[in-house]
Design an enzyme around this catalytic site. Sequence first.
Site, short mmCIF file in Angstrom:
data_model
loop_
_atom_site.label_atom_id
_atom_site.label_comp_id
_atom_site.label_asym_id
_atom_site.label_seq_id
_atom_site.Cartn_x
_atom_site.Cartn_y
_atom_site.Cartn_z
N HIS A 102 10.02 -2.95 2.45
CA HIS A 102 10.77 -1.69 2.59
C HIS A 102 12.27 -1.86 2.38
O HIS A 102 12.96 -0.86 2.19
CB HIS A 102 10.48 -1.09 3.96
CG HIS A 102 9.01 -0.83 4.18
ND1 HIS A 102 8.10 -1.85 4.34
CD2 HIS A 102 8.29 0.31 4.24
CE1 HIS A 102 6.89 -1.34 4.49
NE2 HIS A 102 6.97 -0.04 4.43
N TYR A 159 8.21 4.47 10.97
CA TYR A 159 7.06 3.72 11.47
C TYR A 159 7.16 3.49 12.98
O TYR A 159 6.15 3.40 13.67
CB TYR A 159 6.92 2.38 10.74
CG TYR A 159 6.76 2.52 9.26
CD1 TYR A 159 5.56 2.97 8.71
CD2 TYR A 159 7.80 2.24 8.38
CE1 TYR A 159 5.40 3.11 7.34
CE2 TYR A 159 7.65 2.37 7.01
CZ TYR A 159 6.46 2.81 6.50
OH TYR A 159 6.31 2.94 5.13
N ALA A 201 0.82 -1.21 0.00
CA ALA A 201 0.00 0.00 0.00
C ALA A 201 0.85 1.27 0.00
O ALA A 201 1.88 1.34 0.67
CB ALA A 201 -0.92 0.00 1.21
N GLU A 242 3.55 9.13 8.71
CA GLU A 242 3.07 7.76 8.92
C GLU A 242 2.06 7.67 10.06
O GLU A 242 1.36 6.67 10.19
CB GLU A 242 4.25 6.82 9.20
CG GLU A 242 5.23 6.68 8.05
CD GLU A 242 4.59 6.21 6.76
OE1 GLU A 242 3.53 5.57 6.81
OE2 GLU A 242 5.16 6.51 5.68
N HIS A 254 -2.12 9.99 4.68
CA HIS A 254 -1.07 10.57 3.84
C HIS A 254 -1.70 11.56 2.85
O HIS A 254 -1.20 12.66 2.64
CB HIS A 254 -0.36 9.48 3.03
CG HIS A 254 0.54 8.60 3.83
ND1 HIS A 254 1.51 9.07 4.67
CD2 HIS A 254 0.66 7.24 3.88
CE1 HIS A 254 2.19 8.05 5.20
NE2 HIS A 254 1.69 6.93 4.73
N HIS A 281 -4.91 4.63 7.08
CA HIS A 281 -3.49 5.02 7.08
C HIS A 281 -3.14 5.76 5.78
O HIS A 281 -2.56 6.86 5.81
CB HIS A 281 -2.63 3.75 7.22
CG HIS A 281 -1.16 3.99 7.11
ND1 HIS A 281 -0.33 4.10 8.21
CD2 HIS A 281 -0.36 4.17 6.02
CE1 HIS A 281 0.91 4.34 7.80
NE2 HIS A 281 0.92 4.37 6.47
N GLU A 282 -3.49 5.16 4.66
CA GLU A 282 -3.13 5.77 3.37
C GLU A 282 -3.84 7.11 3.17
O GLU A 282 -3.26 8.07 2.69
CB GLU A 282 -3.44 4.82 2.21
CG GLU A 282 -2.65 3.51 2.24
CD GLU A 282 -1.15 3.70 2.40
OE1 GLU A 282 -0.62 4.74 1.98
OE2 GLU A 282 -0.50 2.80 2.97
#
Length: 611
Positions: free
Chosen positions: A510, A520, A351, A408, A384, A380-381
């Site tokens: 990542h 994070y 994601a 984040e 952003h 969460h997204e």
Amino acid sequence: MKRLAFTSLLAIACATPALAAPPSQAGKSVASTAPTVAEADAFVAAAEREQSDAELFDARIAWINATYLTDDTNAVAAEVGGRATERMVRLAKGAARFDGVSGLSYDTARKLAILKQFVTLPAPSTPGAAAELATVSTRMEARYGKGRGTLGGKEINGSDIEAAMGTVRDPAQLKEMWTSWHDNVGAPQKADYARLVEIANKGAIELGYADLGAMWRAGYDMPADDFAKLTDQLWTQMKPLYEQLHCYTRARLNEKYGAAVQPATGPIRADLLGNMWAQEWGNIYDVVAPNGPGVGYDVTALLLAKKYDPVKMVRTGERFYSSLGFQPLPATFYKRSQIVKPRDREVICHASAWDLDAKDDVRIKMCTKVNGDDFVTIHHELGHNYYQRAYKGQPYLYRNGANDGFHEAIGDFVALSITPDYLVKIGLLDAAKVPGAASDTGLLLRQAMDKVAFLPFGLLIDKWRWGVFNGTIKPAMYNQAWNDLREQYQGIVPPVTRGPDAFDPGAKYHVPASTPYMRYFLARILQFQFYKAACDQAGWTGPLHRCSFFGDKAVGAKLNAMLAMGSSKPWPDALEAFTGQRRIDGSAMLAYFAPLADWLKQQNKGRQCGW
Ligand code: X8Z
Ligand code: ZN
């Protein structure tokens, strides 16, 4: 957030001497006289213009590549990425020319500092280095995106295996999935990773840093060494709670599976925790649930019962932000986002949230499944995206989070408001099913399995990378060092002995994508600070974990004020704007889980905790 590893900087006509300087000279004092304040101002203005002019094209290329992985899109993305790296390194070196110049304005000094560590993976000036770095990193990310494991001997893609790790309870099948994923996706990345480290480290050294880790640690408005100390202090503050959770979880796994699968002492077998990376454990809540009144509901089951589809999940997330007073998402968000995995092509499922034009072209890219994990990930997204929108009026170099941990934390902070009462408000849970106070332990335990369990994982990824970048962890020791850190901090072990070719870090998105990870860890702590502040602002007096600030426009306005600052001020200023505090600190998270901490200690009486 998607901060493109190779962001932007298309060449515009060289506007200043610094921009015009050839790469091998830029960054050194090429002018015969010391650079002036006026030159610094002009350099920053030109750099911002050059970079923002390039962004849309570069981002479109990256988007096409991520949502349609082919040899051709990889090639184009690598080429554009290589050029962007060269541009950004040139600007970073140009910025360094003004080191020590006195009398700079606040904004010019801050923007120069931002420019100097703007690129995540710098390349050295050696001809071909930027192109090679971009090729290697594009290949690694694509290889991860196309990765497959097996379940019952059948091939299974990344998003399916991730979901299956949360639901399967057969230890043999879990072991198969864990091992196949790590062998298939991790191991082939090793040689590329070693090369990437070699090139990017040289790039960081050319920019004046000791190594790439030092460069990554330099982005927090404090000396890099102090930042490393801060993260260790935060972990020291949270570790006792983690150890209690580990102790309790291990005991319950031992009860369920028996000592042959999970011994009563020592580390926990990594594949039993409901997540491929053992980073969040909420999926095995059913295994650890306390006796007594249950929590009575499960978000996955509610979503399925009410026939939610992925788009409806996103609309529900959007509605939360709208309730705080944020403008609705543009129609293009729904038109251009990748919300579900396309059936007929390879994509990067991990994601991410994108802002293509700093106007209104925000998008998410997910392979959404109808489950509780993805419901949280959507919030969460979107966090952003709303952050990106809030700071779009800032100058280019300030269009970023106060630090990357803030970026984040926003959506996770919002998702902490997904309480039973909130689920009733949006029609997902029947009012009669709201669990009473006797279920608080269960509710808190379920949250802790995700939130507290994550902390050592969030910390160790970059502890490993910092060691790799500074040379204490050599390629021959990559996997051993990784598993040592996993055991030391998380208290977990792989389900099988790892062979000499294994490269388990390569099986976590990542690492092949070179996304720094300490963000994070910070976010995990910050989100509770934001949440407690919001609940205080809302006048909430009940147990903290029952607070939902859904619909609170005053909280929304204050949140927006922090988000709109972008990175224009040092992050303590942004933190203060919303919470009144200037230090990142685990007290709010500890306060949230305080009743659970007492309960865990009771449960663990007579057990030998630790590993
Ligand atoms: O990568 C993410 C987000 C995208 S920024 C989905 N997260 C970390 C992870 O999945 O490892 C969110 C939590 C931690
Ligand atoms: Zn994120």
